[in-house]
Design an enzyme around this catalytic site. Sequence first.
Site, PDB file in Angstrom:
ATOM      1  N   ASP A  55      28.330  26.874  33.276  1.00  0.00           N
ATOM      2  CA  ASP A  55      29.770  26.738  33.539  1.00  0.00           C
ATOM      3  C   ASP A  55      30.273  25.431  32.920  1.00  0.00           C
ATOM      4  O   ASP A  55      29.610  24.392  33.013  1.00  0.00           O
ATOM      5  CB  ASP A  55      30.036  26.766  35.052  1.00  0.00           C
ATOM      6  CG  ASP A  55      31.502  27.067  35.336  1.00  0.00           C
ATOM      7  OD1 ASP A  55      31.786  28.162  35.839  1.00  0.00           O
ATOM      8  OD2 ASP A  55      32.364  26.215  35.034  1.00  0.00           O
ATOM      9  N   ASN A  93      33.960  35.423  42.729  1.00  0.00           N
ATOM     10  CA  ASN A  93      35.358  35.294  43.131  1.00  0.00           C
ATOM     11  C   ASN A  93      36.062  36.600  42.769  1.00  0.00           C
ATOM     12  O   ASN A  93      35.895  37.114  41.657  1.00  0.00           O
ATOM     13  CB  ASN A  93      36.005  34.118  42.406  1.00  0.00           C
ATOM     14  CG  ASN A  93      35.419  32.786  42.855  1.00  0.00           C
ATOM     15  OD1 ASN A  93      35.045  32.633  44.011  1.00  0.00           O
ATOM     16  ND2 ASN A  93      35.333  31.830  41.947  1.00  0.00           N
ATOM     17  N   GLN A 100      39.595  33.628  41.432  1.00  0.00           N
ATOM     18  CA  GLN A 100      39.177  34.255  40.169  1.00  0.00           C
ATOM     19  C   GLN A 100      40.201  33.941  39.079  1.00  0.00           C
ATOM     20  O   GLN A 100      41.411  34.127  39.273  1.00  0.00           O
ATOM     21  CB  GLN A 100      39.030  35.772  40.330  1.00  0.00           C
ATOM     22  CG  GLN A 100      38.442  36.428  39.070  1.00  0.00           C
ATOM     23  CD  GLN A 100      38.168  37.919  39.224  1.00  0.00           C
ATOM     24  OE1 GLN A 100      38.519  38.536  40.246  1.00  0.00           O
ATOM     25  NE2 GLN A 100      37.548  38.511  38.222  1.00  0.00           N
ATOM     26  N   VAL A 145      39.050  34.450  35.512  1.00  0.00           N
ATOM     27  CA  VAL A 145      38.650  35.254  34.352  1.00  0.00           C
ATOM     28  C   VAL A 145      38.350  36.665  34.857  1.00  0.00           C
ATOM     29  O   VAL A 145      37.459  36.857  35.698  1.00  0.00           O
ATOM     30  CB  VAL A 145      37.406  34.662  33.655  1.00  0.00           C
ATOM     31  CG1 VAL A 145      37.010  35.522  32.463  1.00  0.00           C
ATOM     32  CG2 VAL A 145      37.666  33.225  33.211  1.00  0.00           C
ATOM     33  N   HIS A 155      31.942  38.272  36.624  1.00  0.00           N
ATOM     34  CA  HIS A 155      30.871  37.296  36.400  1.00  0.00           C
ATOM     35  C   HIS A 155      30.407  36.766  37.738  1.00  0.00           C
ATOM     36  O   HIS A 155      31.194  36.654  38.683  1.00  0.00           O
ATOM     37  CB  HIS A 155      31.366  36.133  35.519  1.00  0.00           C
ATOM     38  CG  HIS A 155      32.612  35.500  36.040  1.00  0.00           C
ATOM     39  ND1 HIS A 155      33.860  36.080  35.860  1.00  0.00           N
ATOM     40  CD2 HIS A 155      32.825  34.378  36.766  1.00  0.00           C
ATOM     41  CE1 HIS A 155      34.773  35.326  36.443  1.00  0.00           C
ATOM     42  NE2 HIS A 155      34.163  34.291  37.016  1.00  0.00           N
ATOM     43  N   HIS A 201      28.779  33.503  39.692  1.00  0.00           N
ATOM     44  CA  HIS A 201      28.440  32.086  39.654  1.00  0.00           C
ATOM     45  C   HIS A 201      27.080  31.926  40.332  1.00  0.00           C
ATOM     46  O   HIS A 201      26.905  32.359  41.474  1.00  0.00           O
ATOM     47  CB  HIS A 201      29.452  31.260  40.452  1.00  0.00           C
ATOM     48  CG  HIS A 201      30.841  31.278  39.891  1.00  0.00           C
ATOM     49  ND1 HIS A 201      31.365  30.221  39.188  1.00  0.00           N
ATOM     50  CD2 HIS A 201      31.814  32.221  39.934  1.00  0.00           C
ATOM     51  CE1 HIS A 201      32.612  30.502  38.827  1.00  0.00           C
ATOM     52  NE2 HIS A 201      32.912  31.711  39.271  1.00  0.00           N
TER      53      HIS A 201
END
Length: 115
Positions: A31, A87, A94, A96, A100, A102
């Site tokens: 990240d 998220n 969120q 994006v 995905h 994390h």
Amino acid sequence: MSEPSIFTRILEGEVPSEIIAETENAFAIRDIAPQAPVHLLVIPKSAEYRNVVELAAGDPALLAEMIGLANSLASEHAGGDFRLIFNTGPAAGQTVFHVHAHVLAGDLDEGSLGG
Ligand code: 5GP
């Protein structure tokens, strides 16, 4: 057609970011704004699913593949334990809309929900 996501652009080499691991259908990067000693993102190569709810309904095997990759990364980059965060929706943070995970690891605060 909508614009490619930042993660698709990274996968295609248009935006620089080292791909630190990959499986057949997913890849991992660090990240850019880490929130923990180890903060990695595990991302499907396809941007088909916007969030984890859509992914779980549409391709549970890909979700399992992402969790397997997260587990390997936590073993390689930390002691093996990790926190996995998806998220889901803008009000949950969120930003994006290419699903995905994390992967947070290393010296996390006990009892906190993280983030
Ligand atoms: P979200 O807020 O959608 O759950 O997570 C998006 C994450 O992507 C954020 O933690 C953010 O720091 C990360 N991110 C956004 N743009 C980039 C980028 O260009 N490179 C990398 N490596 N991470 C990014």
